[in-house]
Structures are given as structure tokens and as C-alpha cells.
Scaffold this active site. Structure first.
Site, PDB file in Angstrom:
ATOM      1  N   ASP A 314      16.445  11.130  -2.677  1.00 14.68           N
ATOM      2  CA  ASP A 314      16.180  12.468  -2.131  1.00 14.68           C
ATOM      3  C   ASP A 314      17.288  13.467  -2.456  1.00 14.68           C
ATOM      4  O   ASP A 314      17.119  14.673  -2.263  1.00 14.68           O
ATOM      5  CB  ASP A 314      15.991  12.395  -0.610  1.00 14.68           C
ATOM      6  CG  ASP A 314      14.680  11.717  -0.243  1.00 14.68           C
ATOM      7  OD1 ASP A 314      13.795  11.584  -1.115  1.00 14.68           O
ATOM      8  OD2 ASP A 314      14.539  11.300   0.930  1.00 14.68           O
ATOM      9  N   LYS A 341       7.099  12.780  -5.840  1.00  6.93           N
ATOM     10  CA  LYS A 341       7.528  13.319  -4.546  1.00  6.93           C
ATOM     11  C   LYS A 341       6.677  14.556  -4.216  1.00  6.93           C
ATOM     12  O   LYS A 341       5.618  14.753  -4.789  1.00  6.93           O
ATOM     13  CB  LYS A 341       9.025  13.618  -4.582  1.00  6.93           C
ATOM     14  CG  LYS A 341       9.884  12.361  -4.774  1.00  6.93           C
ATOM     15  CD  LYS A 341       9.803  11.427  -3.572  1.00  6.93           C
ATOM     16  CE  LYS A 341      10.561  10.151  -3.796  1.00  6.93           C
ATOM     17  NZ  LYS A 341      10.392   9.195  -2.694  1.00  6.93           N
ATOM     18  N   ARG A 387      13.081  20.325  -0.858  1.00  8.87           N
ATOM     19  CA  ARG A 387      14.390  19.948  -1.427  1.00  8.87           C
ATOM     20  C   ARG A 387      14.711  20.743  -2.700  1.00  8.87           C
ATOM     21  O   ARG A 387      15.873  20.965  -3.026  1.00  8.87           O
ATOM     22  CB  ARG A 387      14.479  18.446  -1.669  1.00  8.87           C
ATOM     23  CG  ARG A 387      14.361  17.664  -0.374  1.00  8.87           C
ATOM     24  CD  ARG A 387      14.888  16.258  -0.451  1.00  8.87           C
ATOM     25  NE  ARG A 387      14.324  15.455   0.624  1.00  8.87           N
ATOM     26  CZ  ARG A 387      14.749  15.457   1.890  1.00  8.87           C
ATOM     27  NH1 ARG A 387      15.778  16.201   2.245  1.00  8.87           N
ATOM     28  NH2 ARG A 387      14.160  14.706   2.800  1.00  8.87           N
TER      29      ARG A 387
HETATM   30  C1  S3P Z   1      11.449   7.781   3.044  1.00 11.97           C
HETATM   31  C2  S3P Z   1      11.599   7.026   1.919  1.00 11.97           C
HETATM   32  C3  S3P Z   1      11.757   7.584   0.570  1.00 11.97           C
HETATM   33  C4  S3P Z   1      12.136   9.064   0.617  1.00 11.97           C
HETATM   34  C5  S3P Z   1      11.331   9.846   1.618  1.00 11.97           C
HETATM   35  C6  S3P Z   1      11.463   9.246   3.007  1.00 11.97           C
HETATM   36  C7  S3P Z   1      11.265   7.093   4.338  1.00 11.97           C
HETATM   37  O1  S3P Z   1      10.545   7.428  -0.129  1.00 11.97           O
HETATM   38  O2  S3P Z   1      12.020   9.656  -0.654  1.00 11.97           O
HETATM   39  O3  S3P Z   1      11.778  11.178   1.653  1.00 11.97           O
HETATM   40  O4  S3P Z   1      11.427   7.735   5.391  1.00 11.97           O
HETATM   41  O5  S3P Z   1      10.966   5.891   4.319  1.00 11.97           O
HETATM   42  P1  S3P Z   1      10.224   6.044  -0.907  1.00 11.97           P
HETATM   43  O6  S3P Z   1      10.490   4.968   0.049  1.00 11.97           O
HETATM   44  O7  S3P Z   1       8.794   6.101  -1.292  1.00 11.97           O
HETATM   45  O8  S3P Z   1      11.138   6.055  -2.091  1.00 11.97           O
END
Ligand code: S3P
Length: 427
Positions: A314, A341, A387
Site C-alpha cells: 500500500d 488495487k 492513495r
Molecule cells: C488489506 C490487505 C492488502 C492491502 C489492503 C488491505 C487487508 O491487500 O492492499 O489495502 O486489510 O487485509 P491484499 O491482502 O489483497 O494484498
């Protein structure tokens, strides 16, 4: 709404950042399926976690905000009710993916969808393991939302080896595991954020880089208080602001420092960033501290790739801003999932960096560029991605002249007070 961001001469002050988004979602979900009232302090009242609350309201769970706390009136593991309409996860990938694990174990049908961006995001990653557990769940031909989830007799426990490093997939399986017959195990070869296992207090064993997390079906959960630390992913914007704007000194209070989230601090320090942590402590099972950041001359010359990527996924947009203001070269690889994303973040970063005058090479799984001294203020597109808006908003502070962020209001997804906080530091 477009927003103009003038060059900042220096940034000073003490700020807080809103509560952690990942932890806020999970606190609502766990509270909803616990017995009793869960009291959540520091909840992030931004669009994404509010989508999670709205989904649980439709599933018969009440909540109230009182004295800056959120109360979730849990109904126990089997206390959710059939909603009268399609659930709406809004823009939130975490909501739809994690809640699907819970919905797969209910004895009533549900449908869930989201906004124009969410319906483009891949759901096969959760459909596969949930279907292995016996869930009856269908999606569009492209394996995207809307999802339709039908009741089954009983989910079965599985041993699931994560094919991609994703905390969302891991969490969907762990939540479904609560409703399965037997003990479900999730095996991850690359660490991803571990809030679900911490908050559910699940046994987790790590050996030679592989972690096995176990959850026993039918475990009843008792309501308990949650304290949500400040979101390190939100703090990252102001850390980089303090580094790239000359003569700055910023203190950011109560920032979550879970090691599965703070890889970006290590990367910035490798670039020569002056960041120190004060008052480190553990609250509610999560480490946190206050961060002090001072302007620094940054240097890059490295490739960001491999197993660190899930930890910093992120923060790659704001790390690329730090790199654009550093000297040297910066390359990101193994980050193909950035294209899945809120928007295609690889394309968004490349487009906006080019508008700054940077020559960028784009790859399927990343990008590379050499920083240059005379980067330019410009008009940056947020692509309606919080973001991206915040990253290029921070870039604007470091650029000579005035920059514009198109559709800047999308910051409300995770950081509704972002622009006010920028303003506060300039006084
Ligand atoms: C998150 C996991 C991440 C992240 C998202 C929030 C979470 O995604 O990019 O903003 O809260 O589990 P991924 O697990 O798909 O990479």
C-alpha cells in the site's frame, strides 16, 4: 473536486493520523460475530470501514458511535440475519473479500457487490479456497462481483496454501474456518499483515519462512474491547512529506508499528531518511509508537522486489514519491498485484510521474525511473484512488509552483482529514 496544492516552504508540527483501516474492518467483523457488545476505540470512520458497518447493519447487527467510540452489538457466531437486499461493499476490497468468508458459512443466501471500481477487481482468489471448503458461491464470468452466496450444510476445514501473498485471502479463509467442521489451516510462504490472526488470537507457527495459522470451527467469540492504532499506511504520507520538504520536522503520534506493515520505514531509512521512533508500546496486542521525521537528503539506487512487496504494497505509491525526490534510480518489481488495487496503481504512478517530467519504464509487475533534479509541478489524476491522490498531493508540497489533484475527494476512503492535516503542518 479538484484541489490545488502549492509548494510548501517547510512543514512543522505534531499530528495524529486516523485509525488503522485494516484493523477497523476486522474489529467490526469480529465484534459482529462475538457475543456481547464490543467497544472499539480509535475506529477509522472513513468510507471503507463504514461500508463494513453498513453490511453488518443489513445482516441485523446494530452499532452506535458514542464519546468517540464505536460499539458493535454482537450476536454471536450464528446470530446474523438474512439481509433484505444486496449488500454493498462500496469501494472496499477488504470488506467484500473478508465478509465473503463469513457469508459462506451462513444458513441463508446473500449477494454482495460494490462500486464501479470494486466490480472490476479479482475475486477468484477468494472463490477458490472458499469453494474448496464447500461454499456455494458464484460470481460473474470474469470472476468479479456481484457475488452470490448460497447456504450449504456445513463448510469443511481445509489446509490452504496461499498461492499469492494476500492478507485478504488469508483472512477470508480464516473467517470461513470459524464456520467449518474441524480445524482449518492457512499456510503462507511470504508474510502478509497478520491482524486477523492477532485479533482472533489464533495459533500461528513459523518455521523456515513458512507460517501456519490454525482456526478451529465453531469457536465461540466473546465481545472484547479493541484499540485501533493510527494507520501506518496513512502516516507514510506525512513521513515522506517531512522528508522531502526542506527544513521540516514532524511528529506523528500513536502510529501502529506491526512489523508486517512497517517495511516502508526500513526502505526509507535505507534511502537515508531521518525517522526515529519514540515511546514504543503495545496496546491491544499491536505495537505502536510516536514517529519523529526530519527533512533528509535521500538516495535510492536499489530494486524493491521479492518477499518485502506484500509488506509495502500500500506504500509503493508514496515510496515512489520519496524516490522521485531522491537522487539515483528506483525500480519496483514483483508487484503485479498493484494493478488490481482501487485503480491500476502501476499505470497511475507512471502516468503522474511522467507529468512531473520523470522518464519512467513501465513493466507488467512494476516500473523503474531515474530521479531528476528539476521535477515539475503539474496536474495529477487521482484516478479516484485515495492513495494516488494523497501521494501526488504530497509530491505537490515538494514541487516548485502549484500542482492540482483531480478528484481529490477520494481521500475520504481512508483519510477524510488528509487535506486539513496538510494545511495544519504549513501554519
Ligand atoms: C488489506 C490487505 C492488502 C492491502 C489492503 C488491505 C487487508 O491487500 O492492499 O489495502 O486489510 O487485509 P491484499 O491482502 O489483497 O494484498
Amino acid at each position: 473536486m479538484n484541489r490545488t496544492v502549492p509548494h510548501a516552504h517547510s512543514l512543522h508540527g505534531e499530528i495524529t493520523v486516523p485509525g488503522d483501516k485494516s484493523i477497523s474492518h476486522r474489529a467490526v467483523m469480529i465484534g459482529a460475530i462475538s457475543e456481547g457488545v464490543s467497544e472499539i476505540t480509535g475506529f477509522l470512520a472513513a468510507a471503507d470501514p463504514l461500508s463494513t458497518i453498513a453490511c453488518f447493519n443489513s445482516l441485523g447487527i446494530a452499532h452506535k458511535f458514542e464519546h468517540e467510540k464505536l460499539f458493535i452489538m454482537g450476536n454471536g457466531l450464528n446470530g446474523l440475519q438474512q439481509p433484505s437486499a444486496m449488500l454493498d461493499a462500496g469501494n472496499s476490497g477488504t470488506t467484500i473479500r473478508l465478509i465473503s468468508g463469513i457469508l459462506a458459512g451462513q444458513n441463508f443466501p446473500t449477494q454482495i457487490s460494490g462500486d464501479q471500481y470494486l466490480v472490476k477487481r479479482p475475486m477468484k482468489r477468494i472463490l477458490d479456497p472458499l469453494m474448496q471448503m464447500g461454499a456455494d458461491i458464484s460470481a460473474t464470468e470474469k470472476f468479479t462481483a456481484p457475488l452470490s452466496i448460497k447456504p450449504v450444510q456445513k463448510l469443511k476445514a481445509v489446509e490452504y496454501k496461499l498461492p499469492i501473498a494476500s492478507a485478504q485471502v488469508k483472512s477470508a479463509v480464516l473467517f470461513a474456518g470459524l464456520f467449518a467442521e474441524g480445524t482449518t489451516q492457512v499456510i503462507e510462504n511470504e508474510p502478509s499483515r497478520d491482524h486477523t490472526e492477532r485479533m482472533l488470537n489464533l495459533p500461528s507457527e513459523s518455521k523456515n519462512g513458512t507460517t501456519v495459522i490454525s482456526v478451529m470451527g465453531g469457536t465461540s467469540l466473546k465481545a472484547r474491547p479493541f484499540t485501533v492504532p493510527g494507520d501506518p499506511s496513512s502516516a507514510a504520507f506525512f513521513i515522506v512529506a517531512g522528508l522531502i520538504v526542506p527544513q521540516s520536522s514532524i511528529k506523528i503520534m500513536n502510529v501502529g508499528l506491526n512489523p508486517t506493515r512497517t517495511g516502508f520505514i526500513k526502505i526509507l531509512k535505507k534511502m537515508g531518511a531521518d525517522i526515529s521512533v519514540e515511546n514504543e508500546r503495545i496496546i491491544g496486542g499491536e505495537p505502536l509508537g510516536d514517529l519523529v521525521v526530519r527533512s533528509s537528503d535521500l538516495e535510492t539506487n536499489f530494486i524493491l522486489n521479492g518477499s518485502i512487496i506484500p509488506n509495502v504494497i500500500d506504500e509503493i505509491p508514496i515510496l515512489s514519491i520519496a524516490a522521485a525526490f531522491a537522487s539515483g534510480t528506483f525500480e519496483v518489481r514483483d508487484a503485479r498485484d498493484l494493478r488490481n488495487k482501487e485503480t491500476d496503481r502501476i499505470a497511475a504512478i507512471c502516468t503522474n510521474l511522467r507529468r512531473m517530467g520523470v522518464t519512467v519504464d513501465e513493466y507488467p509487475d512494476g516500473f523503474a525511473f531515474e530521479s531528476k533534479k528539476d521535477v515539475l509541478s503539474s496536474e495529477f489524476d487521482s484516478f479516484d484512488d485515495h492513495r494516488i491522490a494523497m501521494s501526488f498531493g504530497i509530491a505537490g508540497l515538494g514541487l516548485a509552483g502549484e500542482s492540482t489533484i483531480i478528484n481529490s475527494e477520494c481521500v475520504s476512503i481512508s483519510f477524510p482529514t488528509f487535506w486539513e492535516t496538510v494545511h495544519l503542518l504549513q501554519r
